[in-house]
Design a protein around this motif. Structure first.
Motif, PDB file in Angstrom:
ATOM      1  N   HIS A 159       0.688  -1.158   0.108  1.00 52.64           N
ATOM      2  CA  HIS A 159       0.121   0.105  -0.080  1.00 52.64           C
ATOM      3  C   HIS A 159       0.911   1.168   0.014  1.00 52.64           C
ATOM      4  CE1 HIS A 159      -4.471  -1.193   0.841  1.00 52.64           C
ATOM      5  NE2 HIS A 159      -3.578  -2.344   0.722  1.00 52.64           N
ATOM      6  N   SER A 160       2.096   1.355  -0.183  1.00 55.15           N
ATOM      7  CA  SER A 160       3.013   2.264   0.064  1.00 55.15           C
ATOM      8  C   SER A 160       2.967   3.229  -1.217  1.00 55.15           C
ATOM      9  CB  SER A 160       4.532   1.902   0.185  1.00 55.15           C
ATOM     10  OG  SER A 160       4.946   1.383  -0.956  1.00 55.15           O
ATOM     11  N   HIS A 161       3.444   4.300  -1.177  1.00 53.13           N
ATOM     12  CA  HIS A 161       3.525   5.249  -2.276  1.00 53.13           C
ATOM     13  C   HIS A 161       4.414   4.948  -3.284  1.00 53.13           C
ATOM     14  CE1 HIS A 161       4.155   9.369  -4.332  1.00 53.13           C
ATOM     15  NE2 HIS A 161       2.894   9.172  -3.790  1.00 53.13           N
TER      16      HIS A 161
ATOM     17  N   ARG B 292      -6.656  -3.384   6.993  1.00 50.37           N
ATOM     18  CA  ARG B 292      -6.802  -2.106   7.191  1.00 50.37           C
ATOM     19  C   ARG B 292      -5.604  -1.386   6.304  1.00 50.37           C
ATOM     20  NH1 ARG B 292      -9.736   0.080  11.500  1.00 50.37           N
ATOM     21  NH2 ARG B 292      -8.701   1.963  10.675  1.00 50.37           N
ATOM     22  N   GLY B 293      -4.846  -1.818   5.626  1.00 50.13           N
ATOM     23  CA  GLY B 293      -3.829  -1.406   4.748  1.00 50.13           C
ATOM     24  C   GLY B 293      -2.420  -1.256   5.517  1.00 50.13           C
TER      25      GLY B 293
ATOM     26  N   THR C  22      -0.918   5.930   4.757  1.00 48.36           N
ATOM     27  CA  THR C  22      -0.811   5.518   3.383  1.00 48.36           C
ATOM     28  C   THR C  22      -1.793   6.382   2.428  1.00 48.36           C
ATOM     29  OG1 THR C  22      -2.853   3.863   3.546  1.00 48.36           O
ATOM     30  CG2 THR C  22      -0.285   3.003   3.764  1.00 48.36           C
ATOM     31  N   THR C  23      -1.586   6.509   1.195  1.00 48.87           N
ATOM     32  CA  THR C  23      -2.147   7.448   0.263  1.00 48.87           C
ATOM     33  C   THR C  23      -3.667   7.195   0.224  1.00 48.87           C
ATOM     34  OG1 THR C  23      -0.323   7.450  -0.936  1.00 48.87           O
ATOM     35  CG2 THR C  23      -2.079   8.392  -1.897  1.00 48.87           C
ATOM     36  N   VAL C  24      -3.863   5.746   0.060  1.00 46.57           N
ATOM     37  CA  VAL C  24      -5.512   5.462  -0.166  1.00 46.57           C
ATOM     38  C   VAL C  24      -6.196   5.220   1.274  1.00 46.57           C
ATOM     39  CG1 VAL C  24      -7.071   4.190  -1.408  1.00 46.57           C
ATOM     40  CG2 VAL C  24      -5.053   4.554  -2.641  1.00 46.57           C
ATOM     41  N   TYR C  25      -5.689   4.170   1.994  1.00 44.63           N
ATOM     42  CA  TYR C  25      -6.558   4.036   3.301  1.00 44.63           C
ATOM     43  C   TYR C  25      -5.960   4.725   4.461  1.00 44.63           C
ATOM     44  CZ  TYR C  25      -8.173  -0.557   1.576  1.00 44.63           C
ATOM     45  OH  TYR C  25      -8.497  -1.534   0.564  1.00 44.63           O
ATOM     46  N   GLY C  26      -5.019   5.555   4.554  1.00 48.69           N
ATOM     47  CA  GLY C  26      -4.370   6.478   5.562  1.00 48.69           C
ATOM     48  C   GLY C  26      -4.020   5.445   6.481  1.00 48.69           C
TER      49      GLY C  26
ATOM     50  N   TRP D  48      18.469  -0.129   7.357  1.00 47.69           N
ATOM     51  CA  TRP D  48      17.873   1.477   7.474  1.00 47.69           C
ATOM     52  C   TRP D  48      16.569   1.322   7.718  1.00 47.69           C
ATOM     53  CZ3 TRP D  48      20.879   6.029   7.030  1.00 47.69           C
ATOM     54  CH2 TRP D  48      20.434   7.382   6.844  1.00 47.69           C
ATOM     55  N   MET D  49      15.846   2.071   8.523  1.00 48.31           N
ATOM     56  CA  MET D  49      14.562   2.202   8.699  1.00 48.31           C
ATOM     57  C   MET D  49      14.090   3.757   8.175  1.00 48.31           C
ATOM     58  SD  MET D  49      11.839   1.712  11.962  1.00 48.31           S
ATOM     59  CE  MET D  49      10.337   2.166  11.824  1.00 48.31           C
ATOM     60  N   HIS D  50      13.268   3.789   7.242  1.00 50.27           N
ATOM     61  CA  HIS D  50      12.761   4.950   6.803  1.00 50.27           C
ATOM     62  C   HIS D  50      11.197   4.946   6.862  1.00 50.27           C
ATOM     63  CE1 HIS D  50      12.017   8.529   4.441  1.00 50.27           C
ATOM     64  NE2 HIS D  50      11.123   8.015   3.594  1.00 50.27           N
ATOM     65  N   VAL D  51      10.749   6.201   7.583  1.00 50.12           N
ATOM     66  CA  VAL D  51       9.260   6.320   7.742  1.00 50.12           C
ATOM     67  C   VAL D  51       8.610   7.294   6.634  1.00 50.12           C
ATOM     68  CG1 VAL D  51       7.281   7.017   9.217  1.00 50.12           C
ATOM     69  CG2 VAL D  51       9.155   5.788   9.997  1.00 50.12           C
ATOM     70  N   ASP D  52       8.148   7.144   5.906  1.00 49.74           N
ATOM     71  CA  ASP D  52       7.203   7.766   4.888  1.00 49.74           C
ATOM     72  C   ASP D  52       6.005   8.481   5.433  1.00 49.74           C
ATOM     73  OD1 ASP D  52       6.056   9.386   2.962  1.00 49.74           O
ATOM     74  OD2 ASP D  52       5.923   7.629   1.380  1.00 49.74           O
ATOM     75  N   GLY D  53       6.214   9.554   6.028  1.00 46.44           N
ATOM     76  CA  GLY D  53       5.096  10.335   6.837  1.00 46.44           C
ATOM     77  C   GLY D  53       4.535  11.481   5.961  1.00 46.44           C
TER      78      GLY D  53
END
Lengths: 508, 508
Positions: free
Chosen positions: A203-205, A230-231, A261-265, A283-288
């Motif tokens: 579900h990521s961008h 729930r995505g 996430t873009t669609v489900y949030g 490496w942990m990235h958070v796409d917020g």
């Protein structure tokens, strides 16, 4: 030389300036012209917030091309023509500030943010050195530190940059992760590294894959982790796929968890993901980009618990904080890494013998050379609202989305795409018009339902009353994705949206 | 829900809006506030063009941090405080419009461009789809076509995009060149391709190497071609290095010729480079970030002869055309390539069942997702000036630089870094103060001379009278690089610069 000069000055006046500044005695004419443009804009702003005006005066591309003369020519136009063009441009623009514009993650128009953006244009400079942007460079420094404090990094330490959008911020993160593990790739290219693999939820961008394609990693090396209903990324699947990749001899180097996430949030479970990243040294990235702003809310920030353990985070204040476009930050936990990853030490731009502290020259840690000033609008809005103002604004949008959810979850003709209260402002639902609602043939029903949202959306645009997004997802046919980031929206606007969907869709 | 709603509305008013729109009855207060900001800006604009004001009110970073309260806090400020911040920000800003600001390739402030940028902020939208930016998407289409016509591509055919700066435009070009030759890299990464090598002159912009580092090609695979004493790439060296690379089994895939180098303003011989690229079947890119605008001048466009044979070109209207920052275009000869190179077909953003012609949705050919609207300021300026207006503006800047060159080339105390009339507005020179001028020990002389430009520059900033750039290059010690892109500059300003350098440097 005088004759030459006189001839040039003549050309200058006739062709270039319409007697505006810097023409001699151009002050009054300039003030009048700019004030006229301001008046056009002020009228547009007032209109944008007026619910009785259209969100959009929609025309098809070919039609719009013919509605005005948009062509460029050799000859100059008069200032009156220029004002006409300004009016035409706003006439056919989307009113993104309109309380019933719900189409994108970025909506609304903040008056202080707008004033700040006007001022940024007026200052017309570049972020690469303190020398040319002293105030803006300091404000970026102050604001990034504040954002890192809010993430929870000790004393706000770390690094970061404002970049041209979330996709580029995510690409930066991937680049840094690669550099951290295989710094030699900078000089020697990807052939000096083993096969690298990245992980992100299904579900990521799409920018994660786009970044991998650009960076020479390849989209096939982005492994999509299963998400639950729930995505949210399923951590056990992440760990399974990491182990699988290692067994194949690949090197896992990057996990991008999504906060909103873009669609489900949806918010991926950051704590569990952090445990896995730590265990496997990834490496942990958070796409917020979308959900990061919930860190500003004492009520909602628990959804990002674990973000403080990330190595980097994308956070777009131009979305949920309604800062004018665009304003995207990448925050990085390790100091100095961006500099060593990206620097090329171009001595013609970043002279080492200048009179001031060169640590304020941010240009060499960027991928860009010139960089637009995106900081001032965020900084000025923060001053105007305070952190508690952003918090109230965010809480209000989430409350509106809960209101929408409660209103439609049991309403006849509606079906939720996933169960339960939304975690972000995304409310995903199908509207089933009476003609579709009672169909027994399930295949036929889905086929018909798939066409409902696009038709309702097209009608919304033609009437100009509201705009909301729709899309399919996996095996789910087209559904509406309602999002609320516009501080101008109220409960009544949510009521209106429901009524409008039913009005426009009842015959389908 | 009413109580809830009332409580929210209360928070909304107190914390968020200071009673500005979208607050009920916020119209008048909003108009007053925005008008006050406009008045602050108008005063700043008039002051910027006034030669009796300082270019900069310089303070060291630590000092500037203390001169104002720049911190962010939890609590909101009043609108009066916000206006104070606006004034402080402009007080300490560089006046980039000032007729004596020569520090960067981007200088000046065009009044129509500024008005257009204000309007862009007011429209506050994104370039990714026609749906959310109908007018701006069409204007980008019209303008890119016009620019391709000017390059000389048949009927203006081809593709292109406005990107966040020349460095990113150059990176796009390199990405496209790689995709054209090895499309499988998109999915499989660089390990699916042989070792790729790129070529550019030793005087080219550092973004070529930065792009290679990011794209996983590696900086060592960027081969620097020798430049002649004027800074132009030597075609015979290019061909020699291409053959050498091939003999090593490497694959030459990209040549970046420069039209207007950063320091010398040199134009690489594009025709000869095009012959070599054609013979060896290599993508030819022209980095015309700085010099590309000379295509608008009938008098100077011959310097780019051969550009019509390039596969791609970077052209930054925010430099020599003085469009407000930022405005950079990448132009591509082949249609459809950008789309197939970059598309990820995210159905949630680029729905395929919308009611209009989807070829106007530009988002999926970009590296970015959201993309700032950079087109309107260029388009509106073009309408106001016509092509001939831009031409006159460019010709004037070149005439001023020739005036400077003629004035100092035989003047006592000056030495030119390279001989001959400048091809762009770059005039590179040393000023030798009397104390250095007559030194016989050459090593000592160079050592002393190296420190002259930094000291004069620091004094310029402290006095705030003018700003001009300096740098070393290769084995050449620090010299001034004068550039003129500011339409406000006149012959008198050039005279002033010379006098000021001598005044500030005579004791060194």
């Amino acid at each position: 030389m005088v004759t030459n000069s006189a001839r040039l000055e003549y050309q200058f006046h006739v062709f270039l300036l319409n007697y505006l500044l810097p023409a001699l005695d151009g002050d009054a004419k300039t003030m009048n012209f700019l004030q006229e443009v301001v008046d056009i804009m002020l009228a547009y702003i007032v209109e944008s917030f007026d619910r009785s005006t259209k969100v959009i005066d929609f025309h098809y591309p070919n039609e719009l091309l013919q509605r005005n003369n948009w062509e460029l020519s050799d000859e100059p136009e008069t200032l009156d023509d220029i004002l006409i063009s300004c009016r035409a441009t706003l006439k056919y623009a989307i009113k993104t500030a309109h309380p019933r514009y719900f189409n994108q993650l970025s909506t609304g128009l903040d008056m202080v943010g707008l004033a700040a953006d006007w001022l940024t244009s007026t200052a017309n400079t570049n972020m690469f050195t303190y020398e040319v942007a002293p105030v803006f460079v300091l404000l970026e420094y102050v604001t990034l530190k504040k954002m890192r404090e809010i993430i929870g990094w000790q004393e706000g330490r770390g690094d970061g940059i404002f970049s041209p959008g979330g996709a580029i911020s995510n690409m930066y993160a991937m680049l840094l992760a690669r550099y951290k593990m295989f710094p030699e790739v900078k000089e020697k290219g990807m052939s000096s590294a083993p096969r690298l693999v990245a992980f992100t939820s299904e579900h990521s961008h799409f920018s994660i894959k786009k970044g991998a394609a650009a960076l020479g990693i390849g989209t096939e090396s982005v492994i999509c982790i299963k998400a639950d209903e729930r995505g949210k990324m399923i951590p056990s699947d992440l760990e399974r796929r990491i182990i699988e990749a290692k067994q194949k001899g690949y090197v896992p180097f990057f996990v991008s968890a999504t906060a909103g996430t873009t669609v489900y949030g949806a918010f991926d479970p950051l704590m569990a993901i952090a445990d896995i990243c730590k265990k496997h040294d990834i490496w942990m990235h958070v796409d917020g980009a979308w959900g990061g702003s919930l860190l500003m809310s004492r009520k909602h920030r628990w959804k990002l618990n674990g973000v403080e353990r990330a190595n980097s985070m994308t956070w777009n204040p131009h979305k949920m904080m309604a800062v004018p476009l665009q304003c995207s930050a990448l925050l990085v936990r390790e100091e100095g890494l961006m500099q060593s990853c990206n620097q090329m030490q171009a001595c013609y731009l970043f002279q080492q013998d200048k009179q001031y502290d060169l640590s304020y020259d941010t240009g060499d840690k960027a991928l860009q050379c010139g960089r637009h000033v995106d900081i001032f609008k965020l900084w000025l809005m923060w001053r105007a609202k305070g952190t508690i103002g952003f918090e109230a604004q965010i809480d209000k949008c989430l409350e509106l989305s809960e209101y929408l959810y409660n209103k439609i979850k049991d309403r006849e003709g509606y079906e939720m795409v996933f169960d339960g209260k939304p975690q972000h402002t995304n409310v995903c639902f199908w509207y089933l018009p009476p003609g579709v609602r009672y169909l027994e043939d399930k295949v036929e029903k889905m086929k018909r339902l798939h066409k409902v949202a696009p038709v309702i959306k097209a009608r919304m645009m033609e009437y100009g009353t509201t705009m909301v997004s729709y899309q399919p997802q996996g095996d789910k046919v087209n559904f509406f994705r309602m999002v609320i980031s516009n501080p101008a929206a109220t409960f009544e606007d949510i009521d209106f949206l429901i009524e409008e969907i039913e009005r426009l869709g009842q015959d389908l």
